[in-house]
Design an enzyme around this catalytic site. Sequence first.
Site: not given
Length: 258
Positions: A82, A234
Site C-alpha cells: 500500500s 487489500h
Amino acid sequence: MHYISTGQGSSVILIHGLFGNSDNLKTLGRSLEANHRVIRVDVPNHGLSEHWESMDYPSLAHAVIELMDSLSISKAHLVGHSMGGKIAMAAALNYPERTQSLIAADIAPVSYQSRHDTVFAALDSIELSQVQNRAQALSLLLSAGIDEGTAQFLLKNLSKSDAGFTWKMNLTGLKTCYPHLIGWYNDKATPLQYTGASLFIRGGESDYVTSEHRQAILTQFPHVQAKTIEGTGHWLHAQKPTIFNRIVGDFIEKNDRN
C-alpha cells in the site's frame, strides 16, 4: 527511521502501509531471513520513527536511501504494501542504482481518492485521557463505524505508559500529509522510469489495482511482472501469507544477482 534487522545475505527492505508499523510484514521477513538480511522499517510518523510535520514520497524515498547509507547497503530489494509500496516505487524511480528489485503489494503508481475519512474521524473521536483499557478503545472504534479487523489493526498503534494511553503514530502529521500520501508525484508528461525488475502483486478482490492502472504502471515500470492472488483483498499478505511469501521470495531469488 527506526528499523529491525534480521538475517544475513543480500538486503531486503520491507515497508508497511498507512497506520502500520514494522510488525506488519514480520511474517514475510521471517520467511526471507534465512537467506537475506531483512530490514523492517517504521515509516516516519509511524511506530518508533521520528514525527515529521511534512511527508511526501520523494522525501520518504530519500529517508530509505539515508537508512541504506547508514547501514552500508549499496543495493536492496524494496518491498512495500500500500503506502509502503508507493515509497518503494519512489525510491526505485529516484534511486534506480540503489534498487536491486521492486515489489509493490496492492498499490499502483497513481493518485487515489480519499479512502480513510472514517478512520481519521474515528481516531479523532477517542479521548485517550478517558480510555481505561484496550477493550474500551476497541468498543469506541467499533461504535465509530470501524470494522473489527481494521479496529484491531489500528489498536496496534496504541501505547500505554504510566501517564496513560497515547498513539505511537503522529495522527496530526498523517492528517496534514494525507493528500500527498494518496496522491502521486510522478504522474507527469515525462515521468521517471524504473527499468529494473519489478513485480506488482494485487489482491483478486481488491480495487486498489485495476485495469485502469495498467498504462500508468507500464509507463513508469516498463519491465514489470504482475501477479494476482485470488480470494484476497487489500490485506493479501495477511490473508494468504504462504502464497504471498512464496511469490515474493521466488522473485527476489530470481533477481538476486542482477
